[in-house]
Design a protein around this motif. Structure first.
Motif, PDB file in Angstrom:
ATOM      1  N   VAL A  25      -3.830  -2.896   7.930  1.00  0.00           N
ATOM      2  CA  VAL A  25      -2.680  -2.819   7.016  1.00  0.00           C
ATOM      3  C   VAL A  25      -2.499  -4.138   6.274  1.00  0.00           C
ATOM      4  O   VAL A  25      -2.299  -4.168   5.048  1.00  0.00           O
ATOM      5  CB  VAL A  25      -1.396  -2.457   7.792  1.00  0.00           C
ATOM      6  CG1 VAL A  25      -0.174  -2.543   6.873  1.00  0.00           C
ATOM      7  CG2 VAL A  25      -1.499  -1.062   8.390  1.00  0.00           C
ATOM      8  N   ILE A  30       3.743   1.429   7.173  1.00  0.00           N
ATOM      9  CA  ILE A  30       2.695   2.142   6.441  1.00  0.00           C
ATOM     10  C   ILE A  30       3.166   2.629   5.076  1.00  0.00           C
ATOM     11  O   ILE A  30       2.413   3.297   4.364  1.00  0.00           O
ATOM     12  CB  ILE A  30       2.160   3.338   7.261  1.00  0.00           C
ATOM     13  CG1 ILE A  30       3.295   4.277   7.672  1.00  0.00           C
ATOM     14  CG2 ILE A  30       1.368   2.846   8.468  1.00  0.00           C
ATOM     15  CD1 ILE A  30       2.815   5.550   8.318  1.00  0.00           C
ATOM     16  N   LEU A  43       0.889   2.308   2.093  1.00  0.00           N
ATOM     17  CA  LEU A  43      -0.425   2.943   2.203  1.00  0.00           C
ATOM     18  C   LEU A  43      -0.391   4.398   1.776  1.00  0.00           C
ATOM     19  O   LEU A  43       0.648   5.050   1.793  1.00  0.00           O
ATOM     20  CB  LEU A  43      -0.928   2.867   3.643  1.00  0.00           C
ATOM     21  CG  LEU A  43      -1.044   1.493   4.300  1.00  0.00           C
ATOM     22  CD1 LEU A  43      -1.567   1.656   5.718  1.00  0.00           C
ATOM     23  CD2 LEU A  43      -1.936   0.575   3.494  1.00  0.00           C
TER      24      LEU A  43
END
Length: 272
Positions: free
Chosen positions: A161, A190, A193
């Motif tokens: 990440v 996240i 992403l």
């Protein structure tokens, strides 16, 4: 005179993705101790301490181990497999398997056909989810092309990440179950992403015990894990971890992982 056994250790290092998630695993292990009647000491064994040191400890009682390194230990010397998780996610299809999500920055748009031209990150070379799975995926889409550039070891999903966030890599692989846990409990981690693709499934990392543990301990721990979903408290703990329950590991599936890894090396002409 009866000799009192030392506590067996439990460790969820592979899925200790945040203090909150680590606390949920601790809750599972404390419940396991109560249900099995086995004295358990929960340890962190935090990164960068080598996982190989953890997996060689003679006091392991319930410790997560990646399937690929497990598969490479001679059968007579392996830790004892207790149980493998069954995720509630669609990709598990009710089986003790997992996969890896190929992830990229949410604001970086490209087609799957472009993946072979991008910079890839990997975690550690003995990882199924962070190394073998993305290499297998790459080999299937590259049509004989070599990877442009790779960066590693990034150690774990958090490293992947961060490398994407800083622009050090374009894409990397995150264990799909780790991603599921982050979606449940740490969505901000996240949020930058997006999932580009998902790899082929592989047998889930399993909970193992040391061969040195008495058989009575091993049997009690395994029985409690396999029946955890039948207990109201156990079911509640499992749900908080995104799990339907635990299943007996399919050892033959783990034994096929080295051949899969060799096939990847043959296709790519060697390691990343």
């Amino acid at each position: 005179m009866t000799t009192r056994l030392s506590p067996a250790i439990a460790c969820s290092r592979m899925y200790n993705l945040s203090p909150k998630i680590s606390g949920l695993w601790d809750r599972l292990f404390h419940w396991l101790s109560s249900q099995s009647g086995i004295d358990i000491e929960v340890i962190l064994h935090a990164a960068p301490a080598p996982l190989s040191e953890l997996w060689s400890r003679p006091d392991m009682g319930a410790v997560f181990m990646c399937g690929f390194p497990f598969s490479r230990v001679a059968a007579a010397e392996r830790p004892v497999p207790l149980a493998a998780p069954v995720s509630l996610a669609d990709w598990a299809k009710g089986q003790p398997v997992y996969a890896s999500h190929i992830v990229a920055a949410r604001d970086k748009l490209f087609a799957e056909a472009d993946l072979a031209t991008l910079r890839w990150g990997w975690t550690v070379r003995d990882s199924q989810s962070g190394y073998n799975a993305p290499r297998e995926f790459f080999a299937e889409i590259a049509n004989g092309r070599s990877v442009r550039e790779t960066t590693g070891p990034l150690l774990n999903p958090r490293g992947v990440v961060e490398a994407i966030r800083t622009g050090a890599i374009d894409v990397g692989a995150i264990d799909a179950y780790a991603y599921q846990l982050l979606e449940l409990h740490e969505p901000d981690m996240i949020a930058p992403l997006r999932i580009v693709a998902t790899t082929r499934p592989a047998p889930f990392p399993l909970l193992v015990a040391a061969r040195q543990q008495p058989s009575e301990r091993i049997n009690a721990l395994q029985a409690a894990l396999l029946e955890a979903h039948r207990s109201p408290e156990g079911h509640d703990i499992l749900s908080s971890l995104g799990l339907a329950g635990f299943a007996k590991p399919d050892i033959a599936a783990y034994d096929r992982l080295p051949a899969r890894a060799k096939a990847i090396d043959d296709l790519l002409g060697g390691p990343w």
